[in-house]
Design an enzyme around this catalytic site. Structure first.
Site, PDB file in Angstrom:
ATOM      1  N   GLU A   1       7.604  -0.638  -4.482  1.00  0.00           N
ATOM      2  CA  GLU A   1       7.705   0.549  -3.616  1.00  0.00           C
ATOM      3  C   GLU A   1       8.588   1.623  -4.239  1.00  0.00           C
ATOM      4  OE1 GLU A   1       5.936   1.172  -1.086  1.00  0.00           O
ATOM      5  OE2 GLU A   1       5.286  -0.732  -0.238  1.00  0.00           O
TER       6      GLU A   1
ATOM      7  N   ARG B   1       6.831   5.228  -5.129  1.00  0.00           N
ATOM      8  CA  ARG B   1       7.244   6.375  -4.308  1.00  0.00           C
ATOM      9  C   ARG B   1       8.308   7.223  -4.996  1.00  0.00           C
ATOM     10  NH1 ARG B   1       6.503   4.722   1.968  1.00  0.00           N
ATOM     11  NH2 ARG B   1       5.466   2.751   1.652  1.00  0.00           N
TER      12      ARG B   1
ATOM     13  N   ASP C   1      -5.148  -4.764  -4.687  1.00  0.00           N
ATOM     14  CA  ASP C   1      -5.771  -3.434  -4.800  1.00  0.00           C
ATOM     15  C   ASP C   1      -5.360  -2.559  -5.997  1.00  0.00           C
ATOM     16  OD1 ASP C   1      -3.262  -3.199  -3.586  1.00  0.00           O
ATOM     17  OD2 ASP C   1      -3.952  -2.143  -1.801  1.00  0.00           O
TER      18      ASP C   1
ATOM     19  N   GLU D   1      -6.023   6.138   2.089  1.00  0.00           N
ATOM     20  CA  GLU D   1      -7.034   5.722   1.108  1.00  0.00           C
ATOM     21  C   GLU D   1      -8.409   6.349   1.330  1.00  0.00           C
ATOM     22  OE1 GLU D   1      -4.692   3.828   2.344  1.00  0.00           O
ATOM     23  OE2 GLU D   1      -3.721   2.814   0.654  1.00  0.00           O
TER      24      GLU D   1
HETATM   25  C1  DMJ Z   1       0.750   3.450  -0.437  1.00  0.00           C
HETATM   26  O1  DMJ Z   1       2.102   3.166  -0.540  1.00  0.00           O
HETATM   27  C2  DMJ Z   1       0.055   3.265  -1.754  1.00  0.00           C
HETATM   28  O2  DMJ Z   1      -1.144   3.966  -1.742  1.00  0.00           O
HETATM   29  C3  DMJ Z   1      -0.218   1.821  -2.062  1.00  0.00           C
HETATM   30  O3  DMJ Z   1      -0.962   1.646  -3.238  1.00  0.00           O
HETATM   31  C4  DMJ Z   1      -0.962   1.171  -0.936  1.00  0.00           C
HETATM   32  N1  DMJ Z   1      -0.396   1.407   0.345  1.00  0.00           N
HETATM   33  C5  DMJ Z   1       0.173   2.672   0.694  1.00  0.00           C
HETATM   34  C6  DMJ Z   1      -0.713   3.528   1.553  1.00  0.00           C
HETATM   35  O4  DMJ Z   1      -1.526   2.894   2.419  1.00  0.00           O
END
Ligand code: DMJ
Length: 463
Positions: free
Chosen positions: A119, A123, A246, A362
């Site tokens: 995270e 971010r 993912d 997404e």
């Molecule tokens: C975000 O922090 C990023 O896109 C991550 O890859 C997946 N989840 C969240 C948004 O849903």
């Protein structure tokens, strides 16, 4: 790169992009598109200003009570940093400058807290690097480098696969059970940091970890979902494109785009071909990816959700427009079940399994990439519906709130993740903003929608 140069490049690329990707080449923005772009920008500005007024310096804005909250015992300035490149791109110079000044005075990573490497990377590091490339503000690169140095000990496991958590002050690691997403979603930021600082360790550590993870795939070329980074053994062999895996797929392809090393492309193609062989299926005319075991490939759970909705964008980016379009249609059907998408559904009967909408980006991200790649108005129509639903159902006094059950949108959580600004609104704005079309061959978005410049001296030309 300074913002000024970035905008010149964007303007120059507009014509090129229009010719290449044909989103209505040469046609001026329709009033409606422009209007939506302005609405989304306004929502970004108002929400950010509320963050400045009611939660300044804290991680998140609580949009119902107009207060702030932090992830850990100390703040990491999450929203201020995550939203910064968006402020610059949208031209909100006053707010961007105030944020820069605040960060210049306050930013420090000397914090005795154990944080999520993934995270913090997507971010904070992602936005610091992107904002540095947009503004040329040297302290942002210094802050990114100092943060990167504090994250590096996470790779000191027996396998070189990173631990999930690290104490920013002591360097103590924890969280030996990790997953492909948290292991494999580091290389764009760390590789960019290597490029900008000349320190090779950043790229080398993340590259080695990515290769080592790839080598642990099954004989069917599928990854599992949970892996022990000390023993290198899979703890959960479920394979799918959802949360915990993912963005591993996303970063393999984007590492190819950003660094031009075909090793990453080969790894991506190996996995994507296995996904298409074993986990893709059509049910009543709709296309989905289910969940199966990495060793047998047998689909065990026919579920899909908001996080999986990144996949149409990735497929489109990598040139598989046909599957991308079909999957985006399925995602949009999921959205339209209740006019906000649930976190998870069973796609055989479209039953809701997990009913919350957490302001996720997404589906909008995929609409944006598909629009860029095809020029089809249908993706803007999807975007308009998504934006309208969010505005009507999630808007509260100080921002936008999560809806814990999409079947009952009157009830909301007093929480707004920083990715709502960093990603959801940014992608919706980009989808409608004609003048800011970003050339997807020049910029690669990290998984938190922070654009990073493609390394100029690539090893091999892109096809
Ligand atoms: C975000 O922090 C990023 O896109 C991550 O890859 C997946 N989840 C969240 C948004 O849903």
């Amino acid at each position: 790169m300074k913002k000024h140069n970035f905008l010149i490049l964007l303007a120059g690329m507009l014509l090129l992009t229009a010719c290449h990707n044909a989103p209505e080449a040469g046609k001026p923005a329709s009033a409606t598109s422009d209007q939506i772009a302005q609405e989304v920008k306004q929502a970004y500005l108002e929400t950010y200003r509320n963050y400045m007024e009611y939660a300044w310096g804290q991680d998140d804005l609580k949009p119902i009570t107009g207060s702030g909250s932090n992830w850990y015992d100390e703040t990491l300035y999450m929203t201020a940093i995550d939203a910064l490149d968006g402020l610059m791109l949208m031209g909100f110079d006053k707010e961007a400058d105030e944020t820069l000044e605040f960060l210049r005075q306050n930013i420090s990573w000397e914090k005795d807290i154990s944080v999520s490497v993934f995270e913090i990377n997507i971010r904070l590091l992602g936005s610091l690097l992107s904002s540095y490339q947009l503004s040329g503000e040297e302290f942002l690169l210094t802050a990114a480098d100092e943060l990167g140095e504090r994250l590096l000990p996470a790779f000191e496991s027996p396998t070189g696969l990173p631990y999930k958590y690290i104490n920013l002050k002591t360097g103590e690691t924890s969280g030996a059970e990790s997953n492909p997403a948290e292991i494999g979603t580091l290389i764009l930021e760390f590789g960019t940091l290597s490029e900008l600082t000349g320190k090779e360790a950043y790229l080398n550590k993340t590259r080695d970890a990515l290769i080592s993870l790839f080598e642990k795939r099954s004989d069917l070329d599928l990854p599992g979902m949970v892996i022990d980074v000390e023993k290198g053994e899979w703890k959960n062999t479920s394979s799918h494109i959802g949360g915990m895996i993912d963005s591993y797929f996303e970063y393999l392809y984007k590492a190819w785009l950003l660094f031009g090393d075909s090793l990453y492309l080969d790894m991506y193609q190996t996995h994507i071909s296995a996904l298409n062989t074993h986990l893709a299926e059509e049910v009543e005319g709709r296309f989905w990816y289910g969940r199966g075991d990495m060793h047998t490939g047998e689909i065990k759970r026919q579920t899909f959700g908001a996080l999986e909705a990144f996949m149409p964008g990735l497929l489109a980016l990598s040139g598989d427009i046909e599957r991308a379009e079909k999957l985006q249609e399925s995602c949009f059907a999921m959205w339209n079940l209740y006019g906000l998408e649930p976190e998870q559904i069973r796609y055989t009967d479209m039953e809701v399994l997990s009913p919350g909408y957490y302001l996720r980006p997404e589906i909008a991200e995929s609409a944006f990439i598909l629009y860029m790649r095809t020029g089809e108005e249908t993706y803007r129509e999807m975007g308009e519906k998504i934006w309208t639903d969010i505005r009507e159902k999630c808007k509260v006094q100080y921002g936008y709130a999560e809806v814990p059950d999409v079947r009952n949108p009157e009830v909301r959580n007093d929480y707004m993740h920083s990715f709502f600004l960093a990603e959801t609104l940014k992608y919706l704005w980009l989808l409608f903003e004609e003048e800011s079309l970003i050339d997807l061959d020049k910029y690669v978005f990290n998984t938190e929608a922070h654009p990073l410049e493609v390394i100029a001296a690539r090893a091999a030309p892109l096809d």
